[in-house]
Design a protein around this motif. Sequence first.
Motif, PDB file in Angstrom:
ATOM      1  N   ALA A  14      45.363 115.366  55.935  1.00 49.12           N
ATOM      2  CA  ALA A  14      46.158 115.998  55.848  1.00 49.12           C
ATOM      3  C   ALA A  14      45.664 117.750  56.605  1.00 49.12           C
ATOM      4  N   SER A  15      46.674 118.093  56.595  1.00 51.26           N
ATOM      5  CA  SER A  15      47.258 119.690  57.233  1.00 51.26           C
ATOM      6  C   SER A  15      47.251 120.593  56.437  1.00 51.26           C
ATOM      7  N   CYS A  16      46.127 120.889  55.629  1.00 50.48           N
ATOM      8  CA  CYS A  16      47.276 121.709  54.994  1.00 50.48           C
ATOM      9  C   CYS A  16      45.647 122.935  54.298  1.00 50.48           C
ATOM     10  N   ASP A  17      46.198 124.189  53.340  1.00 56.51           N
ATOM     11  CA  ASP A  17      45.204 124.504  53.136  1.00 56.51           C
ATOM     12  C   ASP A  17      44.579 124.203  51.796  1.00 56.51           C
ATOM     13  N   ASP A  18      42.858 124.692  51.681  1.00 56.53           N
ATOM     14  CA  ASP A  18      42.356 123.690  50.963  1.00 56.53           C
ATOM     15  C   ASP A  18      42.331 124.349  49.096  1.00 56.53           C
ATOM     16  N   TYR A  19      42.287 123.829  48.408  1.00 50.80           N
ATOM     17  CA  TYR A  19      42.483 124.714  47.174  1.00 50.80           C
ATOM     18  C   TYR A  19      41.320 124.077  46.702  1.00 50.80           C
ATOM     19  N   GLU A  20      41.343 124.774  44.728  1.00 50.18           N
ATOM     20  CA  GLU A  20      40.366 123.856  44.366  1.00 50.18           C
ATOM     21  C   GLU A  20      40.877 122.784  43.374  1.00 50.18           C
ATOM     22  N   ALA A  21      41.843 122.977  42.748  1.00 54.84           N
ATOM     23  CA  ALA A  21      42.953 122.286  41.583  1.00 54.84           C
ATOM     24  C   ALA A  21      44.438 121.994  41.863  1.00 54.84           C
ATOM     25  N   HIS A  58      56.593 119.105  50.509  1.00 55.40           N
ATOM     26  CA  HIS A  58      55.205 119.527  51.080  1.00 55.40           C
ATOM     27  C   HIS A  58      54.594 120.767  51.280  1.00 55.40           C
ATOM     28  N   ALA A  59      53.580 121.199  50.644  1.00 58.08           N
ATOM     29  CA  ALA A  59      53.364 122.884  50.462  1.00 58.08           C
ATOM     30  C   ALA A  59      52.099 123.494  51.171  1.00 58.08           C
ATOM     31  N   PRO A  60      52.228 123.216  52.570  1.00 59.88           N
ATOM     32  CA  PRO A  60      50.741 123.616  53.110  1.00 59.88           C
ATOM     33  C   PRO A  60      49.832 124.923  53.070  1.00 59.88           C
ATOM     34  N   HIS A  61      50.819 125.535  52.325  1.00 58.42           N
ATOM     35  CA  HIS A  61      49.916 126.750  52.095  1.00 58.42           C
ATOM     36  C   HIS A  61      49.438 127.691  50.471  1.00 58.42           C
ATOM     37  N   LEU A  62      49.280 126.540  49.949  1.00 61.38           N
ATOM     38  CA  LEU A  62      49.473 126.349  48.522  1.00 61.38           C
ATOM     39  C   LEU A  62      48.227 127.443  47.590  1.00 61.38           C
ATOM     40  N   GLY A  63      47.209 126.328  48.902  1.00 67.52           N
ATOM     41  CA  GLY A  63      45.864 127.310  48.376  1.00 67.52           C
ATOM     42  C   GLY A  63      45.740 129.112  49.108  1.00 67.52           C
ATOM     43  N   SER A  64      46.824 129.393  49.477  1.00 69.94           N
ATOM     44  CA  SER A  64      47.093 130.762  50.245  1.00 69.94           C
ATOM     45  C   SER A  64      47.737 131.566  49.269  1.00 69.94           C
TER      46      SER A  64
END
Length: 86
Positions: A14-21, A58-64
């Motif tokens: 996947a091309s998206c931000d990394d996040y923990e939950a 698809h929301a690729p910037h959720l981590g930000s």
Amino acid sequence: MCPRCNATQVGGEASCDDYEACHACKAPLDALVCTRCELPRGWALVGCPTCGAKQAVHAPHLGSGCDVFNLECVACETSFCSLCIC
């Protein structure tokens, strides 16, 4: 991702931000797909602003903290675009 039942078929990376939950069920997320609800990284469940029906987008910037996504509601057939705030 099926917009009606949210079933997934995960392919490549996947091309998206990394996040923990996981944004859907809040479970710890340390892989491409949530082990609890099976929602892929970079996807979230949102309610249609017109009818309220929930579906995956698809929301690729959720981590930000950015909720940019396009929703084509399968319930009421309206379109909605959440603009980027990055």
